[in-house]
Design a protein around this motif. Structure first.
Motif, PDB file in Angstrom:
ATOM      1  N   VAL A 124      31.024  35.950  37.213  1.00 36.12           N
ATOM      2  CA  VAL A 124      32.330  36.595  37.060  1.00 36.12           C
ATOM      3  C   VAL A 124      32.220  38.081  37.380  1.00 36.12           C
ATOM      4  N   ALA A 125      33.002  38.517  38.358  1.00 38.00           N
ATOM      5  CA  ALA A 125      33.081  39.932  38.707  1.00 38.00           C
ATOM      6  C   ALA A 125      34.477  40.444  38.396  1.00 38.00           C
ATOM      7  N   VAL A 126      34.585  41.754  38.221  1.00 37.91           N
ATOM      8  CA  VAL A 126      35.887  42.387  37.983  1.00 37.91           C
ATOM      9  C   VAL A 126      36.260  43.196  39.219  1.00 37.91           C
ATOM     10  N   GLY A 127      37.455  42.951  39.714  1.00 36.04           N
ATOM     11  CA  GLY A 127      37.973  43.737  40.829  1.00 36.04           C
ATOM     12  C   GLY A 127      38.850  44.853  40.317  1.00 36.04           C
ATOM     13  N   ILE A 128      38.449  46.086  40.596  1.00 37.39           N
ATOM     14  CA  ILE A 128      39.249  47.242  40.185  1.00 37.39           C
ATOM     15  C   ILE A 128      39.791  47.903  41.449  1.00 37.39           C
ATOM     16  N   ASP A 129      41.096  47.780  41.630  1.00 33.67           N
ATOM     17  CA  ASP A 129      41.769  48.331  42.802  1.00 33.67           C
ATOM     18  C   ASP A 129      42.579  49.531  42.345  1.00 33.67           C
ATOM     19  N   ALA A 130      42.269  50.701  42.918  1.00 28.24           N
ATOM     20  CA  ALA A 130      42.880  51.924  42.402  1.00 28.24           C
ATOM     21  C   ALA A 130      43.552  52.740  43.499  1.00 28.24           C
ATOM     22  N   ARG A 131      44.663  53.334  43.126  1.00 27.67           N
ATOM     23  CA  ARG A 131      45.359  54.281  43.990  1.00 27.67           C
ATOM     24  C   ARG A 131      45.401  55.596  43.226  1.00 27.67           C
ATOM     25  N   ASP A 132      44.742  56.623  43.774  1.00 27.98           N
ATOM     26  CA  ASP A 132      44.657  57.927  43.101  1.00 27.98           C
ATOM     27  C   ASP A 132      44.085  57.800  41.688  1.00 27.98           C
ATOM     28  N   GLY A 133      43.080  56.912  41.553  1.00 27.73           N
ATOM     29  CA  GLY A 133      42.373  56.783  40.282  1.00 27.73           C
ATOM     30  C   GLY A 133      43.010  55.858  39.273  1.00 27.73           C
ATOM     31  N   LYS A 134      44.237  55.378  39.550  1.00 26.20           N
ATOM     32  CA  LYS A 134      44.942  54.479  38.632  1.00 26.20           C
ATOM     33  C   LYS A 134      44.958  53.064  39.191  1.00 26.20           C
ATOM     34  N   VAL A 135      44.767  52.097  38.309  1.00 21.06           N
ATOM     35  CA  VAL A 135      44.635  50.703  38.723  1.00 21.06           C
ATOM     36  C   VAL A 135      45.976  50.126  39.164  1.00 21.06           C
ATOM     37  N   ALA A 136      45.952  49.348  40.252  1.00 23.81           N
ATOM     38  CA  ALA A 136      47.122  48.595  40.699  1.00 23.81           C
ATOM     39  C   ALA A 136      46.810  47.106  40.591  1.00 23.81           C
ATOM     40  N   THR A 137      47.820  46.301  40.286  1.00 29.15           N
ATOM     41  CA  THR A 137      47.621  44.869  40.067  1.00 29.15           C
ATOM     42  C   THR A 137      48.574  44.051  40.937  1.00 29.15           C
ATOM     43  N   LYS A 138      48.433  42.708  40.821  1.00 26.23           N
ATOM     44  CA  LYS A 138      49.314  41.759  41.531  1.00 26.23           C
ATOM     45  C   LYS A 138      49.356  42.039  43.030  1.00 26.23           C
ATOM     46  N   GLY A 139      48.156  42.022  43.634  1.00 23.21           N
ATOM     47  CA  GLY A 139      48.091  42.282  45.069  1.00 23.21           C
ATOM     48  C   GLY A 139      48.458  43.715  45.402  1.00 23.21           C
ATOM     49  N   TRP A 140      48.179  44.624  44.465  1.00 19.23           N
ATOM     50  CA  TRP A 140      48.429  46.064  44.611  1.00 19.23           C
ATOM     51  C   TRP A 140      49.917  46.413  44.577  1.00 19.23           C
ATOM     52  N   ALA A 141      50.745  45.411  44.243  1.00 23.27           N
ATOM     53  CA  ALA A 141      52.197  45.646  44.261  1.00 23.27           C
ATOM     54  C   ALA A 141      52.673  46.394  43.022  1.00 23.27           C
ATOM     55  N   GLU A 142      51.895  46.322  41.937  1.00 22.50           N
ATOM     56  CA  GLU A 142      52.320  46.965  40.690  1.00 22.50           C
ATOM     57  C   GLU A 142      51.339  48.061  40.286  1.00 22.50           C
ATOM     58  N   GLU A 143      51.876  49.247  40.055  1.00 19.96           N
ATOM     59  CA  GLU A 143      51.073  50.385  39.599  1.00 19.96           C
ATOM     60  C   GLU A 143      50.940  50.320  38.079  1.00 19.96           C
TER      61      GLU A 143
END
Length: 240
Positions: A124-143
């Motif tokens: 199990v890995a964790v994917g952390i997707d960030a825009r300007d240091g803040k995490v985005a979720t749901k395919g990056w659609a939600e900040e």
């Protein structure tokens, strides 16, 4: 360090997005299994898979393509996108995935990450997707207002195998990775960190290797398809 070639799946095809925009998709191969096999034949030791439709839908969408890839390769593969419950995690691992990547649920249901990491050690890995240091979720659609480093630190004792850190602003833009932010995250946690987003040249790979932080590896997609990175040379950079 490990080079993870990326196969991003949309509507059953290998595509690359620009900064996560589904409308800005370029199709690179309509045979994902053949693409995965080509990466394996070139010497890649892992394959990184993303179910892009699944990330938006919240459930697997490109299962047939993923299964065809798993049937075509012998090297381990990891998959993210739309994996948000234990049943889906278990199903994918049973089908032969080496590792599932949990992104949205890491924010919305961290207890699930902990439960899965306990049930499936090393898978199990964790994917952390960030825009300007803040995490985005749901395919990056939600900040969100969740800080990427804080989220990573919250899983220090969970037993997750890796953190895949993606700088969204760099993804698919061929502008180089955010080495400073990636290195800072890797130094902040003991969990292995994989760099993702913007890796577009051999110099980028050399810079990641030389950044001084304990990175596990890097993911590259568009640059491999475009020919901006020679795969054989890239593998030499990381193995040398």
């Amino acid at each position: 360090m490990i080079l993870y070639p990326a196969i991003d799946l949309k509507d059953g095809q290998c595509v690359r997005l620009l900064r996560g925009e589904m409308e800005a998709a370029t199709v690179f191969n309509d045979d994902p299994a053949a693409q995965a096999n080509a990466f394996q034949s070139a010497g890649c030791e892992w394959i990184h898979l993303v179910d892009l439709n699944g990330a938006f839908a919240g459930e697997p969408v490109n299962a047939a393509a993923v299964e065809s890839i798993l049937a075509a390769i012998d090297v381990p593969a990891q998959l993210g996108g739309g994996i948000r419950d234990m049943a889906t995690i278990e199903t994918w691992l049973d089908k032969g995935l080496a590792r599932v990547i949990l992104g949205t649920v890491a924010v919305e249901n961290p207890a699930l990450v902990r439960e899965a990491a306990r049930a499936f050690p090393g898978k199990v890995a964790v994917g952390i997707d960030a825009r300007d240091g803040k995490v985005a979720t749901k395919g990056w659609a939600e900040e969100t207002d969740v800080d990427a480093t804080d989220l990573a630190r919250s899983f220090e004792d969970a037993g997750v195998a890796a953190i895949i850190y993606t700088d969204i602003n760099r993804d698919g833009a061929m502008q180089g990775p955010n080495i400073e932010a990636t290195a800072a995250l890797a130094r902040a946690v003991s969990i292995p960190v994989i760099a993702s987003g913007g890796v577009s040249s051999l110099d980028d790979l050399r810079a990641l290797k030389a950044c001084g932080a304990p990175l596990d590896g890097a993911i590259s997609g568009r640059a491999l398809y475009d020919g901006a990175i020679d795969l054989a040379e890239a593998l030499k950079v990381f193995k040398g």
